[in-house]
Design a protein around this motif. Sequence first.
Motif, mmCIF file in Angstrom:
data_model
loop_
_atom_site.group_PDB
_atom_site.id
_atom_site.type_symbol
_atom_site.label_atom_id
_atom_site.label_comp_id
_atom_site.label_asym_id
_atom_site.label_seq_id
_atom_site.Cartn_x
_atom_site.Cartn_y
_atom_site.Cartn_z
ATOM 1 N N SER A 137 0.823 -1.217 0.000
ATOM 2 C CA SER A 137 0.000 0.000 0.000
ATOM 3 C C SER A 137 0.857 1.267 0.000
ATOM 4 O O SER A 137 0.395 2.331 -0.388
ATOM 5 C CB SER A 137 -0.913 0.018 1.233
ATOM 6 O OG SER A 137 -0.139 0.137 2.426
ATOM 7 N N ASN A 149 -11.836 7.556 3.086
ATOM 8 C CA ASN A 149 -12.941 7.839 2.146
ATOM 9 C C ASN A 149 -13.322 9.317 2.172
ATOM 10 O O ASN A 149 -14.504 9.683 2.228
ATOM 11 C CB ASN A 149 -14.156 6.963 2.457
ATOM 12 C CG ASN A 149 -13.908 5.498 2.144
ATOM 13 O OD1 ASN A 149 -13.070 5.172 1.296
ATOM 14 N ND2 ASN A 149 -14.607 4.613 2.825
ATOM 15 N N PRO A 170 -13.078 -1.922 -0.285
ATOM 16 C CA PRO A 170 -11.862 -1.089 -0.304
ATOM 17 C C PRO A 170 -12.128 0.300 0.274
ATOM 18 O O PRO A 170 -13.163 0.915 -0.016
ATOM 19 C CB PRO A 170 -11.514 -1.011 -1.798
ATOM 20 C CG PRO A 170 -12.128 -2.230 -2.396
ATOM 21 C CD PRO A 170 -13.413 -2.456 -1.622
ATOM 22 N N VAL A 171 -11.212 0.753 1.117
ATOM 23 C CA VAL A 171 -11.307 2.111 1.672
ATOM 24 C C VAL A 171 -10.169 2.953 1.124
ATOM 25 O O VAL A 171 -9.039 2.485 0.988
ATOM 26 C CB VAL A 171 -11.268 2.095 3.219
ATOM 27 C CG1 VAL A 171 -12.526 1.459 3.777
ATOM 28 C CG2 VAL A 171 -10.035 1.382 3.733
ATOM 29 N N LYS A 172 -10.484 4.180 0.788
ATOM 30 C CA LYS A 172 -9.492 5.122 0.283
ATOM 31 C C LYS A 172 -8.840 5.820 1.480
ATOM 32 O O LYS A 172 -9.531 6.413 2.313
ATOM 33 C CB LYS A 172 -10.155 6.143 -0.634
ATOM 34 C CG LYS A 172 -9.232 7.217 -1.161
ATOM 35 C CD LYS A 172 -10.028 8.216 -1.977
ATOM 36 C CE LYS A 172 -9.185 9.426 -2.378
ATOM 37 N NZ LYS A 172 -9.999 10.436 -3.085
ATOM 38 N N GLU A 183 -2.022 8.877 -1.270
ATOM 39 C CA GLU A 183 -3.263 8.124 -1.180
ATOM 40 C C GLU A 183 -3.022 6.663 -1.513
ATOM 41 O O GLU A 183 -2.103 6.333 -2.270
ATOM 42 C CB GLU A 183 -4.326 8.692 -2.131
ATOM 43 C CG GLU A 183 -4.856 10.057 -1.748
ATOM 44 C CD GLU A 183 -5.951 10.515 -2.691
ATOM 45 O OE1 GLU A 183 -6.207 9.809 -3.693
ATOM 46 O OE2 GLU A 183 -6.548 11.577 -2.439
ATOM 47 N N CYS A 184 -3.853 5.802 -0.952
ATOM 48 C CA CYS A 184 -3.802 4.384 -1.288
ATOM 49 C C CYS A 184 -5.166 3.778 -1.006
ATOM 50 O O CYS A 184 -6.054 4.434 -0.445
ATOM 51 C CB CYS A 184 -2.709 3.664 -0.505
ATOM 52 S SG CYS A 184 -3.068 3.490 1.255
ATOM 53 N N SER A 185 -5.343 2.526 -1.396
ATOM 54 C CA SER A 185 -6.593 1.814 -1.149
ATOM 55 C C SER A 185 -6.271 0.506 -0.429
ATOM 56 O O SER A 185 -5.314 -0.187 -0.784
ATOM 57 C CB SER A 185 -7.314 1.526 -2.468
ATOM 58 O OG SER A 185 -8.514 0.808 -2.228
ATOM 59 N N GLU A 187 -8.149 -3.054 1.709
ATOM 60 C CA GLU A 187 -9.337 -3.834 2.056
ATOM 61 C C GLU A 187 -9.138 -4.441 3.440
ATOM 62 O O GLU A 187 -8.211 -5.213 3.672
ATOM 63 C CB GLU A 187 -9.569 -4.948 1.031
ATOM 64 C CG GLU A 187 -9.944 -4.448 -0.350
ATOM 65 C CD GLU A 187 -10.246 -5.589 -1.301
ATOM 66 O OE1 GLU A 187 -10.511 -6.709 -0.811
ATOM 67 O OE2 GLU A 187 -10.203 -5.354 -2.524
#
Length: 268
Positions: A137, A149, A170-172, A183-185, A187
């Motif tokens: 990440s 998010n 998935p959360v931003k 930024e990353c995503s 789960e």
Amino acid sequence: MKKTITKLLLVFFLILIYAYTIAIENIPNNLVIFEGENIVLKTLFGMQVKLNDETMETVANSNNNTIAPKSGKAKLEVNLWNHISLKEVDVDILPKSKVIPVGNIAGVKLYTSGVLVVGMSEIEGVDSKKYKPYENSGIKEGDTITQINNIPINSTEDLMAHVNQAKGKPVKIEYIQEEETKECSMEAVKTSNDEYKLGLWVRDSAAGVGTVTFYEPSTKTFGALGHGITDIDTEELINIASGEFITTRVLNIVKGESGTPRKDTRNG
């Protein structure tokens, strides 16, 4: 002989220019003084200092004058022989006040801006397998998570609530790494306790101590000595958003040794 004299004059002239340049550079751009306090500016022959269009007397190599009787702001102008402007100095004149010396220990609880990542660990899912949601990440220890998010995160409770609300989707994540916003995503993994976790250990506060040195009763302001607080896990200075004073007692004193500073081992 004539060429020698010319060279000597040139050298003298260059030295003179250098001396005046250094004198100008040594004059500060800003000064803060109290009412009636004398101000000292080091000048050279021919340099004059003006305040509100009134010339202040100068003496070669030193200038010692009371510049203003009242609090407020003033501007000093430094010139050469009253014709060539060299520099302006902004002066803040503070009102005189009496303070009460204190010297008491003060505890401080500090809250981070966002939440600080202090560690990572595998998460055991409902299928008993081990997962690393944070892997690849880009997030690492010492980073600060500021949003989930696009919603600001102010505490560990905020982070946990938003991660659980996503139900494994998935959360931003917006985070700060070495003063750069990224930024990353990720789960989150569902655990046997029906909770969703990212595998990140985070902290939103820290504690430290300082010494209250004085107190000004009319404005209820105070001054305190302290030091930057380093997180025990990341060993980096904490980015502070707010804080508060807390009751503190000195339980023991550990004498420091030369070359071996004592670490604060408290967990915030």
